[in-house]
Design a protein around this motif. Structure first.
Motif, short mmCIF file in Angstrom:
data_model
loop_
_atom_site.label_atom_id
_atom_site.label_comp_id
_atom_site.label_asym_id
_atom_site.label_seq_id
_atom_site.Cartn_x
_atom_site.Cartn_y
_atom_site.Cartn_z
N VAL A 1 0.82 -1.22 0.00
CA VAL A 1 0.00 0.00 0.00
C VAL A 1 0.85 1.26 0.00
O VAL A 1 0.63 2.18 -0.80
CB VAL A 1 -0.95 0.00 1.22
CG1 VAL A 1 -1.75 1.28 1.26
CG2 VAL A 1 -1.89 -1.20 1.16
N VAL A 2 1.82 1.32 0.90
CA VAL A 2 2.63 2.54 1.04
C VAL A 2 3.55 2.73 -0.16
O VAL A 2 3.78 3.86 -0.60
CB VAL A 2 3.45 2.49 2.35
CG1 VAL A 2 4.37 3.69 2.45
CG2 VAL A 2 2.51 2.44 3.55
N ALA B 1 4.96 6.56 -4.77
CA ALA B 1 5.30 6.86 -6.16
C ALA B 1 4.82 8.25 -6.56
O ALA B 1 5.32 8.81 -7.54
CB ALA B 1 4.70 5.81 -7.08
N PHE B 2 3.88 8.81 -5.82
CA PHE B 2 3.30 10.10 -6.20
C PHE B 2 3.34 11.14 -5.08
O PHE B 2 3.16 12.32 -5.33
CB PHE B 2 1.85 9.91 -6.64
CG PHE B 2 1.69 8.97 -7.80
CD1 PHE B 2 1.96 9.39 -9.09
CD2 PHE B 2 1.30 7.66 -7.60
CE1 PHE B 2 1.83 8.53 -10.17
CE2 PHE B 2 1.17 6.78 -8.66
CZ PHE B 2 1.43 7.22 -9.96
N VAL B 3 3.55 10.69 -3.85
CA VAL B 3 3.56 11.60 -2.70
C VAL B 3 4.94 11.53 -2.04
O VAL B 3 5.46 10.43 -1.84
CB VAL B 3 2.47 11.20 -1.68
CG1 VAL B 3 2.48 12.15 -0.48
CG2 VAL B 3 1.10 11.20 -2.35
N ALA C 1 9.83 0.74 2.67
CA ALA C 1 8.72 0.66 1.70
C ALA C 1 8.57 1.97 0.95
O ALA C 1 8.31 1.97 -0.27
CB ALA C 1 7.42 0.31 2.43
N THR C 2 8.74 3.10 1.64
CA THR C 2 8.65 4.39 0.95
C THR C 2 9.84 4.60 0.02
O THR C 2 9.71 5.22 -1.03
CB THR C 2 8.57 5.55 1.95
OG1 THR C 2 9.77 5.61 2.73
CG2 THR C 2 7.39 5.40 2.88
N VAL C 3 11.00 4.09 0.42
CA VAL C 3 12.20 4.20 -0.43
C VAL C 3 11.99 3.41 -1.72
O VAL C 3 12.29 3.89 -2.83
CB VAL C 3 13.45 3.70 0.32
CG1 VAL C 3 14.64 3.62 -0.63
CG2 VAL C 3 13.78 4.63 1.49
N LEU C 4 11.48 2.18 -1.59
CA LEU C 4 11.24 1.35 -2.77
C LEU C 4 10.18 1.96 -3.68
O LEU C 4 10.30 1.97 -4.90
CB LEU C 4 10.82 -0.05 -2.34
CG LEU C 4 11.88 -0.91 -1.64
CD1 LEU C 4 11.25 -2.17 -1.07
CD2 LEU C 4 13.00 -1.27 -2.60
N GLY C 5 9.12 2.49 -3.08
CA GLY C 5 8.07 3.09 -3.88
C GLY C 5 8.45 4.39 -4.53
O GLY C 5 7.87 4.80 -5.54
N GLY C 6 9.46 5.07 -3.97
CA GLY C 6 9.87 6.36 -4.50
C GLY C 6 10.51 6.31 -5.87
O GLY C 6 10.68 7.35 -6.52
N THR C 7 10.85 5.11 -6.32
CA THR C 7 11.46 4.98 -7.66
C THR C 7 10.48 4.41 -8.69
O THR C 7 10.89 3.97 -9.75
CB THR C 7 12.71 4.07 -7.59
OG1 THR C 7 12.39 2.85 -6.92
CG2 THR C 7 13.84 4.76 -6.83
N LEU C 8 9.20 4.44 -8.36
CA LEU C 8 8.21 3.94 -9.32
C LEU C 8 7.88 4.98 -10.39
O LEU C 8 7.60 4.62 -11.54
CB LEU C 8 6.93 3.54 -8.59
CG LEU C 8 6.99 2.21 -7.82
CD1 LEU C 8 5.76 2.04 -6.93
CD2 LEU C 8 7.14 1.04 -8.77
N THR C 9 7.90 6.26 -10.03
CA THR C 9 7.61 7.33 -10.99
C THR C 9 8.54 8.51 -10.75
O THR C 9 9.24 8.59 -9.73
CB THR C 9 6.15 7.83 -10.87
OG1 THR C 9 6.03 8.63 -9.68
CG2 THR C 9 5.17 6.69 -10.83
N GLY D 1 9.92 -3.72 -10.79
CA GLY D 1 10.73 -4.88 -10.41
C GLY D 1 11.43 -4.68 -9.08
O GLY D 1 11.46 -5.58 -8.24
N VAL D 2 11.99 -3.48 -8.87
CA VAL D 2 12.67 -3.17 -7.61
C VAL D 2 11.68 -3.23 -6.44
O VAL D 2 11.98 -3.78 -5.38
CB VAL D 2 13.31 -1.76 -7.71
CG1 VAL D 2 13.74 -1.26 -6.33
CG2 VAL D 2 14.51 -1.80 -8.64
N TRP D 3 10.50 -2.67 -6.65
CA TRP D 3 9.49 -2.64 -5.58
C TRP D 3 9.02 -4.05 -5.21
O TRP D 3 8.96 -4.41 -4.03
CB TRP D 3 8.31 -1.78 -6.04
CG TRP D 3 7.07 -1.89 -5.22
CD1 TRP D 3 6.96 -1.72 -3.86
CD2 TRP D 3 5.76 -2.23 -5.69
NE1 TRP D 3 5.66 -1.92 -3.46
CE2 TRP D 3 4.91 -2.23 -4.56
CE3 TRP D 3 5.23 -2.51 -6.94
CZ2 TRP D 3 3.54 -2.52 -4.66
CZ3 TRP D 3 3.87 -2.79 -7.05
CH2 TRP D 3 3.05 -2.79 -5.92
N LEU D 4 8.71 -4.88 -6.22
CA LEU D 4 8.20 -6.21 -5.95
C LEU D 4 9.26 -7.10 -5.29
O LEU D 4 8.99 -7.76 -4.27
CB LEU D 4 7.72 -6.86 -7.26
CG LEU D 4 6.46 -6.25 -7.89
CD1 LEU D 4 6.16 -6.92 -9.22
CD2 LEU D 4 5.27 -6.36 -6.95
#
Length: 602
Positions: A109-110, A115-117, A151-159, A192-195
């Motif tokens: 979720v996070v 990726a956007f916040v 989790a926020t670090v991993l999600g930060g590279t989605l977009t 891929g990094v996030w999963l």
């Protein structure tokens, strides 16, 4: 190496190299803030003539910097309006019964939200929610708080919007002629990094995350040090009637701890989770100022009336103002309780809540004995609040009249944020224009007030990002970037491309652990672009490698701000972060080059 030595001996290059080394030392040493180090570097490069003022200060007017400022405002509007309340409620749900499940939930979720916040406000908002879940489950916060940061670090590279560093990297890349990033340019790599990163985090959590305990004494200290103590009553219209604390959303969605329950002459103390609530029950709560106001606005609770403040509804009228006041040393109010002092009649202001250092209050608010150093949250007419400023027994700390959350506009805030992301992704308007219009819409519709807009912008981040652009310009202008790339090329020339990319990734990751990730990006992208040309691969491949390397900070608490935010609450030790983050770093060192090679057909 000969080329590097010759290039370094040129006057401009020698000065640039000296400033660069000095900046790295200051970044690592931490004797002055990173943004001040960036400003120092800009000043020295201009003063020595290496860069013209227009070149050195170009970063402060860049679209990337303006986009970052607007993103801060958009995220503030989302959190301020309550648009992400469902996220808080989901994370704090008692349906999640184990640390591993919580880690999976945080990752699932996070990560996408990050990726956007911007990740800093996400962690700031969810930290007390996750801590509350841990305390209710009697689970050590150290088992889940570090995964929250990761989790926020991993999600930060989605977009592109996931981190200010992404925007800085795009800006540097465009200035160097390699092109800017699109909103989803590196999303395939990021997914891929996030999963994989989420899977590794969950699998390693039981063995590598420490258990620092969660005893009642520490809980009591946390309760009183992080919020106000206030007494509320359950009105006839409350959704809590007939529900237990365990079954209601009171503690899942809000950062609230119920310390006592009073029902007529009866007094109940924890555990209270399974006791059904009734109309007229009085609860002694520990809660943040914002959550207290939100609870009132949603009519779940009202301020409990006391003999000196019978009209609770009047305290919520639009003519009222709010203020924080401190009882200073020598205050004549110290030693008295609010009821005996007849506080409302004396000051024409109602005490909403009380905050006191690290001690635990067990009295009801009206009977609480005031002490020097107590902080009171007051509400009263504007004239009465103004009169407090001349009172020697109370010191006004902060004017809070505009602090009422705009919860009625949560859906509107969410629509504005979605449109701000959707329009540039469809190619209809530029990203910077979209987020600026989104910011204006947040303010114009009342989702965010102008004062909150100014407070939401992180000046330290803006100064750092604006100043770091000078590094890239100086490295390119003096020829140091090309010379350094040739030096690296001589060492990596015989390596397979995959392992050369892995070496760049690992070097970047290690460098960002000891200095700002933004500084790492600004310094290494010019070198990576030249190195890629020497290796006969697409420059963007190594630029993405540097970007992901600078963003994957899992080895130290100081490598990334969110790691530092959870370090204290989780009671971690320095090596705890490295122990949990080392396998993740090694997996990323092997994974990111593979994903980069696949995306660019290398």
């Amino acid at each position: 190496m000969t080329d590097l030595l010759q290039a370094s001996l040129q006057p401009g290059a020698l000065i640039t190299l000296t400033v660069l080394v000095l900046s790295i030392v200051l970044f690592v040493w931490g004797v002055i803030p990173p943004e001040v180090t960036g400003l120092l570097a800009v000043g020295l490069l201009m003063a020595t003539g290496v860069l013209k003022p227009g070149e050195a200060l170009e970063g402060f007017g860049s679209p990337a910097l303006i986009t970052v400022m607007a993103l801060f405002a958009l995220s503030a509007g989302l959190f301020r309006s309550g648009a992400l309340d469902r996220l808080r409620g989901l994370i704090g749900s008692d349906a999640v019964r184990s640390p591993k499940r919580m880690i999976v939930l945080l990752s699932a979720v996070v990560g996408p939200v990050s990726a956007f916040v911007p990740n800093t406000p996400i962690v700031a908002s969810l930290l007390p929610v996750v801590e509350g879940w841990c305390h209710r489950r009697r689970i050590s916060p150290s088992k889940v708080l570090l995964p929250l940061s990761f989790a926020t670090v991993l999600g930060g590279t989605l977009t592109l919007l996931g981190s200010s560093v992404n925007l800085l990297a795009s800006e540097v890349s465009e200035k160097l002629g390699y092109g800017a990033f699109g909103l989803f340019s590196f999303t395939k790599i990021g997914i891929g990094v996030w999963l994989v990163g989420s899977l590794v985090m969950a699998l390693l959590s039981d063995r590598l995350l420490p258990d620092r305990g969660s005893d009642d004494d520490d809980l009591a200290r946390d309760i009183t040090s992080s919020g106000y103590l206030t007494e509320v009553m359950i009105p006839a219209s409350s959704e809590l009637i007939g529900q237990s604390l365990h079954g209601s959303r009171l503690q899942r969605r809000f950062d609230v701890d119920v310390l006592e329950l009073h029902r007529g002459p009866e007094r109940f103390t924890p555990p209270l989770a399974d006791r059904p609530l009734q109309q007229g029950d009085r609860l002694l709560l520990r809660c943040t100022r914002a959550d207290l106001l939100r609870l009132q606005q949603e009519q779940m609770v009202v301020l409990a009336p006391t003999p000196d403040s019978p009209d609770t509804a009047d305290t919520l009228s639009g003519s009222q103002r709010m203020v924080e006041v401190l009882l200073p040393s020598g205050s004549s109010l110290a030693g008295g309780c609010l009821r005996d002092l007849r506080f409302r009649q004396r000051y024409n202001a109602t005490v909403l809540a009380l905050r006191r250092g690290n001690s635990v209050l067990r009295e009801r608010l009206g009977k609480a004995v005031l002490r020097e150093g107590d902080v009171l949250l007051l509400q009263g007419p504007k004239d009465a609040i103004r009169g407090l400023q001349a009172n020697n027994d109370l010191v006004v700390l902060e004017q809070l009249e505009d602090d009422l959350p705009t919860v009625s506009r949560k859906r509107l805030a969410l629509v504005i944020a979605v449109l701000a992301i959707l329009l540039p992704s469809l190619g209809l308007i530029p990203l910077v224009a979209s987020v600026l219009l989104g910011t204006v819409a947040m303010v114009a519709t009342g989702c965010l007030r102008s004062g909150e807009l100014q407070r939401s912008i992180r000046l330290d981040v803006i100064l750092l990002l604006g100043s770091l652009g000078s590094f890239s310009v100086a490295l390119e202008k003096t020829g140091l970037a090309e010379a350094m790339a040739k030096g690296l090329l001589s060492g990596l020339d015989d390596w397979p491309i995959y392992w050369a990319i892995a070496a760049v990734f690992l070097f970047t990751t290690l460098l960002t652990e000891v200095m700002s990730n933004a500084a790492t990006v600004a310094m290494l992208i010019p070198i990576a672009g030249k190195l890629a040309i020497g290796l006969d691969i697409v420059p963007m491949a190594l630029i993405f490698t540097v970007l992901f390397g600078a963003s994957q900070s899992f080895l130290s608490p100081v490598g990334y701000q969110t790691n530092l935010m959870v370090f204290g609450p989780g009671r971690y030790r320095f090596l705890d972060v490295a122990r949990y983050g080392f396998p993740l770093t090694m997996v990323m060192t092997l994974l990111v080059p593979l994903l980069v090679c696949r995306q660019f057909g290398i």
